[in-house]
Design a protein around this motif. Structure first.
Motif, mmCIF file in Angstrom:
data_model
loop_
_atom_site.group_PDB
_atom_site.id
_atom_site.type_symbol
_atom_site.label_atom_id
_atom_site.label_comp_id
_atom_site.label_asym_id
_atom_site.label_seq_id
_atom_site.Cartn_x
_atom_site.Cartn_y
_atom_site.Cartn_z
ATOM 1 N N LEU A 143 0.847 -1.190 0.000
ATOM 2 C CA LEU A 143 0.000 0.000 0.000
ATOM 3 C C LEU A 143 0.881 1.237 0.000
ATOM 4 O O LEU A 143 1.701 1.436 0.901
ATOM 5 N N VAL A 144 0.725 2.066 -1.017
ATOM 6 C CA VAL A 144 1.466 3.316 -1.135
ATOM 7 C C VAL A 144 0.482 4.466 -0.948
ATOM 8 O O VAL A 144 -0.529 4.540 -1.650
ATOM 9 N N HIS A 145 0.785 5.345 0.010
ATOM 10 C CA HIS A 145 -0.089 6.498 0.253
ATOM 11 C C HIS A 145 0.724 7.762 0.059
ATOM 12 O O HIS A 145 1.641 8.055 0.838
ATOM 13 N N ALA A 146 0.415 8.498 -0.998
ATOM 14 C CA ALA A 146 1.150 9.713 -1.342
ATOM 15 C C ALA A 146 0.314 10.938 -0.990
ATOM 16 O O ALA A 146 -0.856 11.049 -1.384
ATOM 17 N N VAL A 147 0.931 11.857 -0.249
ATOM 18 C CA VAL A 147 0.256 13.077 0.185
ATOM 19 C C VAL A 147 1.195 14.264 -0.012
ATOM 20 O O VAL A 147 2.381 14.103 -0.287
ATOM 21 N N ARG A 148 0.664 15.449 0.158
ATOM 22 C CA ARG A 148 1.494 16.648 0.040
ATOM 23 C C ARG A 148 2.299 16.898 1.314
ATOM 24 O O ARG A 148 3.484 17.203 1.248
ATOM 25 N N PRO A 174 4.721 5.198 2.821
ATOM 26 C CA PRO A 174 4.226 6.573 2.747
ATOM 27 C C PRO A 174 5.099 7.415 1.824
ATOM 28 O O PRO A 174 6.304 7.189 1.707
ATOM 29 N N MET A 175 4.477 8.396 1.163
ATOM 30 C CA MET A 175 5.192 9.330 0.312
ATOM 31 C C MET A 175 4.699 10.744 0.607
ATOM 32 O O MET A 175 3.496 10.966 0.745
ATOM 33 N N VAL A 176 5.627 11.688 0.698
ATOM 34 C CA VAL A 176 5.282 13.082 0.970
ATOM 35 C C VAL A 176 5.996 13.946 -0.063
ATOM 36 O O VAL A 176 7.221 13.850 -0.219
ATOM 37 N N SER A 177 5.243 14.814 -0.755
ATOM 38 C CA SER A 177 5.825 15.538 -1.890
ATOM 39 C C SER A 177 6.317 16.940 -1.572
ATOM 40 O O SER A 177 7.178 17.467 -2.275
ATOM 41 N N ARG A 178 5.792 17.582 -0.516
ATOM 42 C CA ARG A 178 6.096 18.996 -0.312
ATOM 43 C C ARG A 178 6.937 19.290 0.929
ATOM 44 O O ARG A 178 7.174 20.452 1.242
ATOM 45 N N GLU A 179 7.366 18.269 1.632
ATOM 46 C CA GLU A 179 8.241 18.469 2.778
ATOM 47 C C GLU A 179 8.940 17.158 3.080
ATOM 48 O O GLU A 179 8.482 16.080 2.684
ATOM 49 N N ALA A 180 10.062 17.235 3.765
ATOM 50 C CA ALA A 180 10.765 16.019 4.174
ATOM 51 C C ALA A 180 10.060 15.417 5.387
ATOM 52 O O ALA A 180 9.591 16.133 6.268
ATOM 53 N N HIS A 181 9.975 14.077 5.405
ATOM 54 C CA HIS A 181 9.342 13.394 6.532
ATOM 55 C C HIS A 181 10.080 12.086 6.780
ATOM 56 O O HIS A 181 10.272 11.288 5.851
ATOM 57 N N PRO A 182 10.531 11.832 8.002
ATOM 58 C CA PRO A 182 11.280 10.599 8.288
ATOM 59 C C PRO A 182 10.491 9.354 7.903
ATOM 60 O O PRO A 182 9.318 9.210 8.245
ATOM 61 N N ALA A 184 9.458 8.453 4.987
ATOM 62 C CA ALA A 184 8.632 8.586 3.786
ATOM 63 C C ALA A 184 9.508 8.829 2.567
ATOM 64 O O ALA A 184 10.530 9.514 2.645
ATOM 65 N N LEU A 185 9.079 8.285 1.432
ATOM 66 C CA LEU A 185 9.730 8.617 0.169
ATOM 67 C C LEU A 185 9.309 10.024 -0.251
ATOM 68 O O LEU A 185 8.205 10.471 0.061
ATOM 69 N N ALA A 186 10.176 10.703 -0.966
ATOM 70 C CA ALA A 186 9.866 12.039 -1.460
ATOM 71 C C ALA A 186 9.333 11.962 -2.886
ATOM 72 O O ALA A 186 9.616 11.019 -3.628
ATOM 73 N N GLY A 187 8.539 12.957 -3.263
ATOM 74 C CA GLY A 187 8.098 13.070 -4.646
ATOM 75 C C GLY A 187 6.785 12.375 -4.942
ATOM 76 O O GLY A 187 5.969 12.145 -4.052
ATOM 77 N N ARG A 188 6.607 12.021 -6.214
ATOM 78 C CA ARG A 188 5.358 11.465 -6.714
ATOM 79 C C ARG A 188 5.514 9.982 -7.044
ATOM 80 O O ARG A 188 6.616 9.497 -7.309
#
Length: 251
Positions: A143-148, A174-182, A184-188
């Protein structure tokens, strides 16, 4: 009104300033995990529609109650701001029949099921992954959950419960596109597939031979991810033409 069933709000949770979960008692409305209901409220006096209704996916598994819906409030929208203001005990209407074909039972069995979601698109996957039938068809699920922003990585308790029950058969990315988060992958999502980061994190390959991908989220993610997967030979799944990718456009 015959097409509507009157239910009652059992509770409400506010996750962020515009993300909410609404809990609804309406046991006569049944569904298959992954389907959606139409939630409705009577139109304001003089409104063109007697009942203002919009589709929302079930988050709860079919065997659990109350029904649960996860949504974003659209400023100025005709329904979502009103839903977010409902208190426990308030009346709410549901379509008498659930709808949709975005469910594990519509997907060919595969070694790995990839559930790729953006934002509130995680909702139907939470229903599917708490349903035994999904695990009977797919030995492994990613399960991949991508958020801003990281605050939008909701439902952590539910995800921890799935992980505890399924062990190595389940992987949450988890993926986060607009900030760094421990953690989580970055981007889209499409870029993380293209450069191999997603498979590396999940610890399993995403190939035409072993996987089926279900995409649920904003139109840009759905379109771009389909194009990325097509480069791997994965085509859109249809009942009359089995494939490797199932999609649901969902904000």
């Amino acid at each position: 009104m015959a097409a509507w069933v009157e239910g009652r709000v059992a509770g409400r949770r506010q996750w962020t300033h515009d993300l909410y979960s609404l809990y609804v008692d309406a046991p006569e409305v049944t569904f298959v995990a992954g389907q959606f209901a139409r939630l409705g409220l009577p139109g304001e006096p003089g409104a063109a529609e007697a009942m203002i209704g919009r589709p929302y996916s079930f988050v709860n598994p079919p065997h659990a109650s109350p029904h649960e819906f996860y949504f974003i409030v659209v400023a100025g929208g005709p329904l979502s701001p009103r839903l977010a203001a409902l208190d426990a005990g308030a009346p709410i209407w549901l379509g008498a029949r659930a709808n949709g074909f975005f469910s594990a039972s519509e997907v060919p069995p595969a070694e790995v099921l990839w559930c790729l979601a953006t934002g509130t698109g995680i909702g139907p996957f939470l229903s599917m992954l708490r349903t035994p039938d999904t695990w009977a068809r797919f030995p492994r699920v990613v399960l991949v959950h991508a958020v801003r922003r990281s605050i939008e990585l909701t439902y952590q308790d539910a995800l921890a419960g799935i992980a505890a029950e399924r062990g190595d058969a389940f992987r949450y990315v988890p993926m986060v596109s607009r900030e760094a988060h421990p953690g989580a992958l970055a981007g889209r999502i499409p870029a993380a597939i293209d450069d191999g980061r997603l498979e590396a994190r999940a610890g399993v390959a995403l190939t035409v031979g072993n996987s089926h991908a279900m995409l649920c989220g904003n139109p840009a993610m759905v379109e771009d991810t389909q194009q990325t997967l097509a480069q791997r030979g994965m085509r859109r799944h249809r009942r009359r033409e089995p494939g490797h990718v199932t999609v649901e456009t969902y904000w």
